[in-house]
Design a protein around this motif. Structure first.
Motif, PDB file in Angstrom:
ATOM      1  N   HIS A 189      51.928 -48.218-113.668  1.00 54.64           N
ATOM      2  CA  HIS A 189      51.091 -48.243-112.256  1.00 54.64           C
ATOM      3  C   HIS A 189      49.675 -47.798-112.808  1.00 54.64           C
ATOM      4  O   HIS A 189      49.569 -47.166-113.867  1.00 54.64           O
ATOM      5  N   ALA A 190      48.845 -48.483-112.140  1.00 57.31           N
ATOM      6  CA  ALA A 190      47.445 -47.916-112.019  1.00 57.31           C
ATOM      7  C   ALA A 190      46.722 -47.870-110.713  1.00 57.31           C
ATOM      8  O   ALA A 190      47.297 -48.819-110.035  1.00 57.31           O
ATOM      9  N   TRP A 191      45.600 -47.429-110.506  1.00 64.49           N
ATOM     10  CA  TRP A 191      44.858 -47.493-109.133  1.00 64.49           C
ATOM     11  C   TRP A 191      43.417 -47.328-109.421  1.00 64.49           C
ATOM     12  O   TRP A 191      42.825 -46.857-110.252  1.00 64.49           O
ATOM     13  N   PRO A 211      42.885 -44.342-113.338  1.00 61.78           N
ATOM     14  CA  PRO A 211      43.512 -44.287-114.789  1.00 61.78           C
ATOM     15  C   PRO A 211      44.059 -46.039-114.972  1.00 61.78           C
ATOM     16  O   PRO A 211      44.230 -46.691-114.257  1.00 61.78           O
ATOM     17  N   PRO A 212      43.826 -45.989-116.577  1.00 64.92           N
ATOM     18  CA  PRO A 212      44.612 -47.423-116.854  1.00 64.92           C
ATOM     19  C   PRO A 212      46.227 -47.298-116.404  1.00 64.92           C
ATOM     20  O   PRO A 212      46.791 -46.296-116.275  1.00 64.92           O
ATOM     21  N   PRO A 213      46.710 -48.617-116.761  1.00 68.20           N
ATOM     22  CA  PRO A 213      48.259 -48.627-116.517  1.00 68.20           C
ATOM     23  C   PRO A 213      48.936 -47.535-117.343  1.00 68.20           C
ATOM     24  O   PRO A 213      48.477 -47.274-118.716  1.00 68.20           O
ATOM     25  N   HIS A 214      49.822 -46.787-116.871  1.00 66.25           N
ATOM     26  CA  HIS A 214      50.721 -45.598-117.406  1.00 66.25           C
ATOM     27  C   HIS A 214      52.006 -45.569-116.499  1.00 66.25           C
ATOM     28  O   HIS A 214      52.076 -46.323-115.523  1.00 66.25           O
ATOM     29  N   PHE A 215      52.730 -44.918-117.059  1.00 67.11           N
ATOM     30  CA  PHE A 215      54.044 -44.238-116.290  1.00 67.11           C
ATOM     31  C   PHE A 215      54.447 -42.822-116.539  1.00 67.11           C
ATOM     32  O   PHE A 215      54.007 -42.439-117.741  1.00 67.11           O
ATOM     33  N   HIS A 216      55.170 -42.336-115.807  1.00 63.79           N
ATOM     34  CA  HIS A 216      55.669 -41.155-115.780  1.00 63.79           C
ATOM     35  C   HIS A 216      57.361 -40.864-116.227  1.00 63.79           C
ATOM     36  O   HIS A 216      57.703 -41.644-115.709  1.00 63.79           O
ATOM     37  N   ARG A 217      57.761 -40.474-117.075  1.00 64.98           N
ATOM     38  CA  ARG A 217      59.050 -40.659-117.624  1.00 64.98           C
ATOM     39  C   ARG A 217      59.837 -39.934-116.828  1.00 64.98           C
ATOM     40  O   ARG A 217      61.042 -40.265-116.556  1.00 64.98           O
ATOM     41  N   LEU A 218      59.473 -38.597-116.252  1.00 61.36           N
ATOM     42  CA  LEU A 218      60.451 -37.788-115.455  1.00 61.36           C
ATOM     43  C   LEU A 218      60.255 -37.516-114.101  1.00 61.36           C
ATOM     44  O   LEU A 218      61.326 -37.368-113.330  1.00 61.36           O
ATOM     45  N   VAL A 243      60.774 -33.185-110.107  1.00 60.11           N
ATOM     46  CA  VAL A 243      60.727 -33.903-108.874  1.00 60.11           C
ATOM     47  C   VAL A 243      59.582 -34.626-108.475  1.00 60.11           C
ATOM     48  O   VAL A 243      59.685 -35.863-107.904  1.00 60.11           O
ATOM     49  N   MET A 244      58.488 -34.160-108.809  1.00 54.36           N
ATOM     50  CA  MET A 244      56.959 -35.007-108.459  1.00 54.36           C
ATOM     51  C   MET A 244      55.846 -34.355-109.267  1.00 54.36           C
ATOM     52  O   MET A 244      55.787 -33.228-109.561  1.00 54.36           O
ATOM     53  N   ASN A 245      54.862 -35.161-109.387  1.00 54.27           N
ATOM     54  CA  ASN A 245      53.634 -34.639-109.531  1.00 54.27           C
ATOM     55  C   ASN A 245      52.672 -34.518-108.531  1.00 54.27           C
ATOM     56  O   ASN A 245      52.795 -35.561-107.776  1.00 54.27           O
ATOM     57  N   VAL A 246      51.722 -33.664-108.371  1.00 48.07           N
ATOM     58  CA  VAL A 246      50.962 -33.610-106.979  1.00 48.07           C
ATOM     59  C   VAL A 246      49.534 -33.395-107.463  1.00 48.07           C
ATOM     60  O   VAL A 246      49.319 -32.362-108.127  1.00 48.07           O
ATOM     61  N   VAL A 247      48.709 -34.146-106.964  1.00 49.51           N
ATOM     62  CA  VAL A 247      47.351 -34.213-107.541  1.00 49.51           C
ATOM     63  C   VAL A 247      46.465 -34.750-105.997  1.00 49.51           C
ATOM     64  O   VAL A 247      46.987 -35.681-105.343  1.00 49.51           O
ATOM     65  N   ARG A 248      45.337 -34.165-105.992  1.00 47.60           N
ATOM     66  CA  ARG A 248      44.338 -34.765-105.032  1.00 47.60           C
ATOM     67  C   ARG A 248      43.168 -35.166-105.762  1.00 47.60           C
ATOM     68  O   ARG A 248      42.617 -34.427-106.481  1.00 47.60           O
ATOM     69  N   THR A 249      42.669 -36.390-105.540  1.00 47.81           N
ATOM     70  CA  THR A 249      41.597 -37.154-106.216  1.00 47.81           C
ATOM     71  C   THR A 249      40.448 -37.612-105.024  1.00 47.81           C
ATOM     72  O   THR A 249      40.810 -38.018-104.119  1.00 47.81           O
ATOM     73  N   GLY A 292      39.653 -44.383 -96.968  1.00 45.35           N
ATOM     74  CA  GLY A 292      39.114 -45.503 -97.813  1.00 45.35           C
ATOM     75  C   GLY A 292      40.193 -46.536 -97.799  1.00 45.35           C
ATOM     76  O   GLY A 292      41.279 -46.460 -97.119  1.00 45.35           O
ATOM     77  N   ARG A 293      40.110 -47.154 -98.876  1.00 47.82           N
ATOM     78  CA  ARG A 293      41.327 -48.232 -99.333  1.00 47.82           C
ATOM     79  C   ARG A 293      41.496 -47.960-100.942  1.00 47.82           C
ATOM     80  O   ARG A 293      40.727 -47.733-101.860  1.00 47.82           O
ATOM     81  N   LEU A 294      42.807 -48.272-101.247  1.00 43.53           N
ATOM     82  CA  LEU A 294      43.031 -48.219-102.477  1.00 43.53           C
ATOM     83  C   LEU A 294      44.138 -49.244-103.142  1.00 43.53           C
ATOM     84  O   LEU A 294      44.789 -49.623-102.395  1.00 43.53           O
ATOM     85  N   ARG A 295      43.732 -49.887-104.318  1.00 44.32           N
ATOM     86  CA  ARG A 295      44.398 -50.923-104.912  1.00 44.32           C
ATOM     87  C   ARG A 295      45.272 -50.335-106.089  1.00 44.32           C
ATOM     88  O   ARG A 295      44.901 -49.518-106.808  1.00 44.32           O
ATOM     89  N   VAL A 296      46.625 -50.508-106.008  1.00 43.70           N
ATOM     90  CA  VAL A 296      47.443 -50.007-106.869  1.00 43.70           C
ATOM     91  C   VAL A 296      48.318 -51.080-107.474  1.00 43.70           C
ATOM     92  O   VAL A 296      49.048 -51.841-106.873  1.00 43.70           O
TER      93      VAL A 296
END
Length: 105
Positions: free
Chosen positions: A93-95, A49-56, A34-40, A66-70
């Motif tokens: 995506h990357a951010w 992280p560099p550009p990447h994607f999640h398959r599932l 359903v999802m990945n959950v992290v707090r950073t 703050g502000r986040l560029r995605v």
């Protein structure tokens, strides 16, 4: 997935040291894809992280401060406190903090 997923904050795997720290709360294996959950939290001048994607599973962003560029596909969006973004599986995506203040998400 039809079972609740509860992860206590103190049980999360923690990577890094202050001010650059990530708590791994749940990933696709824990949530039935359903999802990945992290707090950073990131200090000034630290990129994500560099550009990447999640398959599932999608990746969800909810910005606390703050502000986040995605980068989402070929578009760049800027999130501010209270904004929510869902990136579907398979979308590159990357951010990074923007313009470089300390970040909590």
């Amino acid at each position: 997935m039809n079972q609740p997923v509860l992860v206590r904050g103190g049980e999360a795997e923690v990577l890094g040291a202050a001010p650059n720290r990530t708590w791994l709360l749940a990933d696709a294996a824990d949530t039935g894809g359903v999802m990945n959950v992290v707090r950073t939290t990131l200090g000034p001048g630290v990129d994500g992280p560099p550009p990447h994607f999640h398959r599932l599973a999608p990746e969800m962003f909810y910005l606390l401060d703050g502000r986040l560029r995605v980068l989402v596909g070929d578009e760049v969006v800027v999130l501010t406190a209270g904004d929510y973004l869902l990136v579907p599986p398979g979308v590159v995506h990357a951010w990074a903090p923007w313009p470089s203040p300390a970040l909590t998400c």
